[in-house]
Scaffold this motif. Structure first.
Motif, PDB file in Angstrom:
ATOM      1  N   ALA A 155       0.898  -1.220   0.071  1.00  0.00           N
ATOM      2  CA  ALA A 155       0.007   0.044   0.059  1.00  0.00           C
ATOM      3  C   ALA A 155       1.000   1.202  -0.174  1.00  0.00           C
ATOM      4  N   CYS A 156       2.156   1.036   0.465  1.00  0.00           N
ATOM      5  CA  CYS A 156       3.034   2.190   0.750  1.00  0.00           C
ATOM      6  C   CYS A 156       3.529   2.743  -0.610  1.00  0.00           C
ATOM      7  N   TRP A 157       3.763   1.348  -1.368  1.00  0.00           N
ATOM      8  CA  TRP A 157       4.248   1.604  -2.703  1.00  0.00           C
ATOM      9  C   TRP A 157       3.249   2.306  -3.624  1.00  0.00           C
ATOM     10  N   GLY A 158       2.042   1.703  -3.670  1.00  0.00           N
ATOM     11  CA  GLY A 158       1.036   2.393  -4.226  1.00  0.00           C
ATOM     12  C   GLY A 158       0.616   3.822  -3.917  1.00  0.00           C
ATOM     13  N   HIS A 159       0.860   4.220  -2.660  1.00  0.00           N
ATOM     14  CA  HIS A 159       0.650   5.460  -2.348  1.00  0.00           C
ATOM     15  C   HIS A 159       1.608   6.422  -2.844  1.00  0.00           C
ATOM     16  N   TRP A 160       2.873   6.307  -2.858  1.00  0.00           N
ATOM     17  CA  TRP A 160       3.965   6.987  -3.225  1.00  0.00           C
ATOM     18  C   TRP A 160       5.049   6.445  -3.866  1.00  0.00           C
ATOM     19  N   ASP A 161       4.860   6.260  -5.082  1.00  0.00           N
ATOM     20  CA  ASP A 161       5.992   5.257  -5.978  1.00  0.00           C
ATOM     21  C   ASP A 161       7.199   5.760  -6.272  1.00  0.00           C
ATOM     22  N   LYS A 162       7.320   7.173  -5.962  1.00  0.00           N
ATOM     23  CA  LYS A 162       8.500   7.807  -6.153  1.00  0.00           C
ATOM     24  C   LYS A 162       9.652   7.427  -4.837  1.00  0.00           C
ATOM     25  N   LEU A 163       9.048   6.818  -3.938  1.00  0.00           N
ATOM     26  CA  LEU A 163       9.751   6.411  -2.885  1.00  0.00           C
ATOM     27  C   LEU A 163       9.793   4.681  -2.903  1.00  0.00           C
ATOM     28  N   TYR A 164       9.701   4.282  -4.002  1.00  0.00           N
ATOM     29  CA  TYR A 164       9.542   2.869  -4.130  1.00  0.00           C
ATOM     30  C   TYR A 164      10.690   1.917  -3.486  1.00  0.00           C
ATOM     31  N   PHE A 165      12.027   2.507  -3.587  1.00  0.00           N
ATOM     32  CA  PHE A 165      13.314   1.980  -3.362  1.00  0.00           C
ATOM     33  C   PHE A 165      13.127   1.620  -1.625  1.00  0.00           C
ATOM     34  N   TRP A 166      12.378   2.203  -0.851  1.00  0.00           N
ATOM     35  CA  TRP A 166      12.231   2.002   0.641  1.00  0.00           C
ATOM     36  C   TRP A 166      11.636   0.549   0.758  1.00  0.00           C
ATOM     37  N   MET A 167      10.625   0.506  -0.112  1.00  0.00           N
ATOM     38  CA  MET A 167       9.528  -0.591   0.168  1.00  0.00           C
ATOM     39  C   MET A 167      10.311  -1.858  -0.503  1.00  0.00           C
ATOM     40  N   LEU A 168      10.988  -1.621  -1.620  1.00  0.00           N
ATOM     41  CA  LEU A 168      11.870  -2.952  -2.363  1.00  0.00           C
ATOM     42  C   LEU A 168      12.712  -3.405  -1.225  1.00  0.00           C
ATOM     43  N   ALA A 169      13.402  -2.507  -0.480  1.00  0.00           N
ATOM     44  CA  ALA A 169      14.393  -2.869   0.277  1.00  0.00           C
ATOM     45  C   ALA A 169      13.771  -3.647   1.577  1.00  0.00           C
ATOM     46  N   SER A 170      12.511  -3.283   1.793  1.00  0.00           N
ATOM     47  CA  SER A 170      11.820  -4.035   2.817  1.00  0.00           C
ATOM     48  C   SER A 170      11.585  -5.577   2.460  1.00  0.00           C
ATOM     49  N   LEU A 171      10.895  -5.430   1.064  1.00  0.00           N
ATOM     50  CA  LEU A 171      10.710  -6.805   0.529  1.00  0.00           C
ATOM     51  C   LEU A 171      11.567  -7.515   0.451  1.00  0.00           C
ATOM     52  N   ILE A 172      12.984  -7.002   0.174  1.00  0.00           N
ATOM     53  CA  ILE A 172      14.199  -7.948  -0.134  1.00  0.00           C
ATOM     54  C   ILE A 172      14.258  -8.573   1.280  1.00  0.00           C
ATOM     55  N   VAL A 173      14.225  -7.659   2.158  1.00  0.00           N
ATOM     56  CA  VAL A 173      14.531  -8.274   3.699  1.00  0.00           C
ATOM     57  C   VAL A 173      13.598  -9.397   4.086  1.00  0.00           C
ATOM     58  N   VAL A 174      12.209  -9.054   3.791  1.00  0.00           N
ATOM     59  CA  VAL A 174      11.218 -10.193   3.969  1.00  0.00           C
ATOM     60  C   VAL A 174      11.748 -11.533   3.371  1.00  0.00           C
ATOM     61  N   LEU A 175      11.878 -11.486   2.056  1.00  0.00           N
ATOM     62  CA  LEU A 175      12.173 -12.509   1.227  1.00  0.00           C
ATOM     63  C   LEU A 175      13.265 -13.179   1.653  1.00  0.00           C
TER      64      LEU A 175
END
Ligand SMILES: Cc1cc2nc3c(=O)[nH]c(=O)nc-3n(C[C@H](O)[C@H](O)[C@H](O)COP(=O)(O)OP(=O)(O)OC[C@H]3O[C@@H](n4cnc5c(N)ncnc54)[C@H](O)[C@@H]3O)c2cc1C
Length: 489
Positions: A130-150
């Protein structure tokens, strides 16, 4: 105002990967620092709370700007709230609120730990999306979070594979769970269980734990348990795992029921293990006092045995094990290991003090009885406490009570004290230990595990016994350390 709100929102995004990193069990931070993942969990909770407050402020300020300050109203707010990125933002706020509320200790107690754990994983992943969808210009923080989860998930699956994939008995490559022998002690609603199995696994250190999954009950749950046995000293031999578990009301209760339904002793069940986890615990001194309450013995026992093995016969300090149990028959959980300690105590290598809280003396020691009312077992315990016409008492064989009187005997360096309904004065126990341990043993380390009350008592007395001035004068015994094995997540 808008600038402030945006900046605080960006900070919430930037904290997200850190928060995820602090929560992972296959922790990169643990690898780098040697600190157990459990300790980072405390920081995870606080970064989570900060993210919640930041998100709340970001939402509040933008709502005031768009709903009050910009004109004309309500058309400005109606257009604003219908924007897709704002709808994503509302969902993100909803998810972070869920994560905050359902992580409160009181709410976890109400919903149950398993619901908390599973919903936390799912909703946290939805929050990232949802954060990625809200402000995709800051997607890299969410990508980093997903990488840690995976990464966490991937390493865990790899760990299970390494522990269990190998050549099966039929000679083919396959998945082999360990075959564990379950022994149940007592027939109360929350009996103790002992689990034993031999299985190739990475070596562990005293005080570390594995996550055990019992596929016969559910493949979706795994629970942490401290390994009560020592790892093998010689390479090549498969390690023997022992766990001492108190059956509570979830998976552990089902495990006790499984053992009971299958007929008691010698029941086997498959086990899948991941680990080991947790920091390796070493006293770092020759004066060691290990204090255990109930199943806390799974922590204290290997710590004491490892300390004895380290120094062999010649030891400058004193090793003492204090074990607080409800009934003397609880010693049967680790009967073999207690036999070894009794021998070592006779030789003067260790001191063992057992405190029995619910029996007043050897004459009050309860026989191990199974009480059957109608078709249903009601409770282990005193024969006098059971009334009713349909009640039958099935006494365990005579040899059982003989066995208990053997393990309950006092011998040189091995004492059993009956407290008849009281708790031991741990302050006096620790002070007595400090008095008796030799100065040549250096500083003192107290290590404990068990009910939270024992932890609080140890913290108070250890704080009292430390004296900086005496340490400055070279009295090392005034330098008392404490390690508490915290099992509350
Ligand atoms: C590092 C560590 C080592 C442990 N070692 C032992 C041990 O050697 N012997 C022993 O008897 N117990 C040990 N425990 C506690 C044990 O993990 C829980 O008692 C067990 O998970 C309860 O399972 P349940 O489904 O029956 O719990 P429930 O009856 O459903 O819940 C009781 C409580 O157990 C705790 N709990 C439940 N599930 C988990 C979980 N997956 N992870 C952590 N806590 C949970 C929660 O605090 C919960 O409130 C240890 C816990 C930790 C964190």
């Amino acid at each position: 105002m808008a600038g402030f709100s945006d900046r605080i929102g960006i900070l919430a995004y930037a904290l997200t990967p850190l928060s995820v990193l602090l929560s992972s069990r296959e922790s990169i931070l643990s690898l780098l620092t040697g600190i157990s993942y459990q300790h980072f969990n405390f920081l995870h909770r606080w970064t989570g709370r900060i993210i919640f407050v930041q998100s709340f402020l970001h939402t509040l300020v933008w709502t005031i700007i768009e709903g009050k300050l910009y004109q004309p109203q309500p058309s400005v707010f109606q257009t604003f709230i219908a924007e897709p990125y704002i709808i994503w933002g509302c969902f993100a706020m909803l998810f972070i609120t869920f994560l905050y509320v359902f992580s409160l200790r009181r709410v976890i107690r109400w919903t149950g730990y398993e619901f908390f754990k599973k919903s936390h994983y799912v909703v946290a992943s939805l929050y990232i999306g949802a954060c990625w969808g809200h402000w995709d210009k800051l997607y890299f923080w969410m990508l980093a979070s997903l990488i840690v989860v995976l990464l966490d998930l991937g390493l865990r699956i790899l760990g299970i594979g390494l522990n269990h994939i190998g050549y099966t008995k039929s000679g083919y490559l396959g998945f082999t769970p360990a075959t564990a022998i379950l022994t149940t002690f007592g027939t109360s609603p929350s009996p103790a269980l002992r689990i034993d199995f031999t299985h190739p696994s990475p070596s562990w250190r005293p005080g570390q734990h594995y996550y055990l999954c019992f596929p016969a009950l559910s493949i979706w749950q795994s629970h942490p348990f401290t390994t009560a046995s020592l790892p093998p000293t010689s390479t090549g031999s498969a390690p023997h795992h022992t766990y001492i578990i108190r059956a509570l009301s979830g998976e552990t209760a089902k495990l006790a029921a499984l053992a009971r339904d299958a007929g008691g002793e010698g029941v086997t069940t498959p086990v899948i293990l991941t680990g080991p986890y947790g920091a390796a615990v070493t006293p770092g001194t020759e004066n060691l006092l290990a204090v255990a309450g109930g199943t806390g013995i799974s922590f204290a026992l290997p710590v004491v045995l490892a300390a004895l093995n380290e120094c062999g016969g010649s030891r400058a300090g004193l090793v003492q094990l204090v074990w607080v149990v409800r009934r003397v028959r609880d010693l049967k959980w680790v009967e073999g290991e207690m036999g070894v300690l009794r021998e070592r105590a006779r030789e003067g290598g260790v001191d063992v003090r057992v405190f029995v809280t619910r029996e007043g003396g050897p004459e009050e020691v309860e026989k191990d009885v199974v009480v059957v009312s109608g078709d249903k077992e009601v409770e282990d315990g005193k024969i006098e406490g059971v009334v009713g016409t349909d009640t039958t008492i099935l006494e365990k064989p005579e040899e059982d009570s003989v066995n208990i009187s053997i393990i309950a005997a006092n011998s040189s360096g091995f004492s059993i004290t009956y407290l008849g309904g009281a708790h031991p004065d741990l302050g006096a126990v620790v002070r007595d230990y400090i008095e008796r341990c030799p100065a040549s043993g250096g500083r003192i380390e107290v290590m404990g595990s068990g009910p939270a009350g024992i932890g609080s008592a140890l913290r108070s007395v250890v704080a009292e016994c430390n004296d900086g001035r005496k340490v400055g004068r070279g009295e090392e015994k005034a330098d008392v350390g404490l390690y508490w094995d915290d099992r509350l997540l």
